[in-house]
Design an enzyme around this catalytic site. Structure first.
Site, PDB file in Angstrom:
ATOM      1  CE1 TYR A  28     -11.645   4.885  -0.060  1.00 55.85           C
ATOM      2  CE2 TYR A  28     -13.323   5.169   1.617  1.00 55.85           C
ATOM      3  CZ  TYR A  28     -12.171   4.565   1.176  1.00 55.85           C
ATOM      4  OH  TYR A  28     -11.552   3.645   1.972  1.00 55.85           O
TER       5      TYR A  28
ATOM      6  NE  ARG B 199      -2.778  -1.301   3.414  1.00 52.52           N
ATOM      7  CZ  ARG B 199      -2.762  -2.572   3.817  1.00 52.52           C
ATOM      8  NH1 ARG B 199      -3.084  -3.534   2.968  1.00 52.52           N
ATOM      9  NH2 ARG B 199      -2.428  -2.900   5.044  1.00 52.52           N
TER      10      ARG B 199
ATOM     11  CE1 TYR C 124      -2.812   3.940  -0.003  1.00 54.25           C
ATOM     12  CE2 TYR C 124      -1.413   3.764   1.923  1.00 54.25           C
ATOM     13  CZ  TYR C 124      -2.581   3.447   1.261  1.00 54.25           C
ATOM     14  OH  TYR C 124      -3.502   2.644   1.868  1.00 54.25           O
TER      15      TYR C 124
HETATM   16  N1  SAM Z   1     -10.996   8.913   3.621  1.00 54.09           N
HETATM   17  C1  SAM Z   1     -11.906   7.941   4.190  1.00 54.09           C
HETATM   18  C2  SAM Z   1     -12.993   8.680   4.966  1.00 54.09           C
HETATM   19  O1  SAM Z   1     -12.955   9.910   5.013  1.00 54.09           O
HETATM   20  O2  SAM Z   1     -13.879   8.033   5.528  1.00 54.09           O
HETATM   21  C3  SAM Z   1     -11.160   6.916   5.024  1.00 54.09           C
HETATM   22  C4  SAM Z   1     -10.201   6.073   4.221  1.00 54.09           C
HETATM   23  S1  SAM Z   1      -9.304   4.903   5.165  1.00 54.09           S
HETATM   24  C5  SAM Z   1      -8.023   4.498   4.039  1.00 54.09           C
HETATM   25  C6  SAM Z   1     -10.243   3.441   5.110  1.00 54.09           C
HETATM   26  C7  SAM Z   1     -10.958   3.195   6.424  1.00 54.09           C
HETATM   27  O3  SAM Z   1     -12.028   4.116   6.551  1.00 54.09           O
HETATM   28  C8  SAM Z   1     -11.598   1.823   6.546  1.00 54.09           C
HETATM   29  O4  SAM Z   1     -10.696   0.838   6.970  1.00 54.09           O
HETATM   30  C9  SAM Z   1     -12.676   2.082   7.553  1.00 54.09           C
HETATM   31  O5  SAM Z   1     -12.168   2.150   8.886  1.00 54.09           O
HETATM   32  C10 SAM Z   1     -13.143   3.482   7.147  1.00 54.09           C
HETATM   33  N2  SAM Z   1     -14.197   3.374   6.128  1.00 54.09           N
HETATM   34  C11 SAM Z   1     -14.085   3.513   4.802  1.00 54.09           C
HETATM   35  N3  SAM Z   1     -15.271   3.298   4.199  1.00 54.09           N
HETATM   36  C12 SAM Z   1     -16.138   3.014   5.186  1.00 54.09           C
HETATM   37  C13 SAM Z   1     -17.506   2.690   5.228  1.00 54.09           C
HETATM   38  N4  SAM Z   1     -18.232   2.592   4.112  1.00 54.09           N
HETATM   39  N5  SAM Z   1     -18.075   2.454   6.419  1.00 54.09           N
HETATM   40  C14 SAM Z   1     -17.369   2.530   7.572  1.00 54.09           C
HETATM   41  N6  SAM Z   1     -16.077   2.828   7.595  1.00 54.09           N
HETATM   42  C15 SAM Z   1     -15.463   3.061   6.427  1.00 54.09           C
END
Ligand code: SAM
Length: 259
Positions: free
Chosen positions: A89, A63, A67
């Protein structure tokens, strides 16, 4: 001269702000990391010059390497003179390494860089679980970092563990927990919380109109639980708030004055 605007599209197409939509429509090129095909399709309807950065996840790469490639691509296009926007996202600055890196590199070289907020996973969590983080206070950690580093955390505040679905995954190549990740996390948490403390595995919907996953389980059930790369673990407080009596006296107050 090139410029970079970093925006977030929320977790599904309905969560994009009007400001973000306008930035996407008016950029010369749009780089995207989105959670689903519908979000990408939505962005393509706003601007024809879309490039999917998701391609950097392909192949046998860590990863961190992914990045690094994303950062390099943003920097390259801005240096070529393009006014670009990058759409991640959720919120583009929450748990996203490459946007912060590109921000710093380009800002230090005198380019115009701006980051706008987006609707993040914790914003959705607070809505769906009907939690106000101000009630007890709320701590937020990356799960593996929380597990492997010394912490004095607070069981009278809520705790959000991001990337629980990758906990203990040290190769940074696989989108699942390390072999011992969930049991090690449970071992740590049960030193501080009751074994039967109710915790929630939360997944916000990534398509409009769908229901979130909100699975409440006892802490000891965590090692057997199904977790995904999008799962977030929410742990409510298990102890009461205790007044810091000495500090009340600094304000010439007693506990009765605040109840
Ligand atoms: N930028 C993203 C945000 O603002 O939510 C977070 C990205 S981070 C790399 C990925 C983590 O965000 C996941 O492991 C989870 O903890 C959380 N996440 C992302 N999508 C999610 C979702 N649909 N529901 C709950 N948590 C989510």
């Amino acid at each position: 001269k090139g410029a970079l605007t970093i925006v977030g599209c929320g977790l599904h197409p309905g969560q994009m702000t009007l400001e973000t939509q306008s930035i996407i429509e008016n950029s010369q090129k749009v780089l995207v990391v989105a959670p689903n095909a519908l979000s990408i399709h939505h962005i393509q309807q706003l601007n024809k010059n879309v490039e999917n950065l998701g391609r950097f996840y392909e192949g046998d790469v860590t990863r961190l390497e992914t990045y690094r490639l994303m950062t390099a691509r943003m920097v390259e296009l801005v240096k070529q003179g393009y006014s670009i926007c990058t759409v991640f996202y959720g919120h583009p600055g929450i748990f996203v390494l490459s946007t912060h890196q590109a921000f710093e590199i380009l800002r230090n070289q005198g380019y115009e860089v701006k980051m706008l907020p987006g609707i993040s996973a914790d914003a959705c969590l607070f809505s769906d679980l009907n939690i106000d983080p101000s009630t007890t206070g709320c701590q937020s950690y990356e799960a593996t970092q929380f597990l492997l580093t010394q912490r004095s955390f607070d069981t009278s505040a809520a705790l959000i563990l991001w990337q629980i679905g990758l906990v203990g995954e040290h190769t940074l190549k696989v989108q699942s927990p390390g072999e011992y990740g969930l049991s090690a996390m449970t071992k740590l948490l049960t030193k501080h919380y009751p074994a039967n403390h109710q915790v929630c595995l939360y997944e916000a919907p990534t398509l409009p109109g769908f229901a979130p996953r909100m699975d409440w389980l006892e802490l000891t059930q965590l090692p057997q639980a199904e977790v995904k790369s999008i799962s977030t673990l929410f742990i409510p407080a298990c102890t009461d708030l205790i007044f810091a009596i000495e500090r009340l006296t600094w304000l010439n107050l007693a506990e009765e004055d605040l109840s």
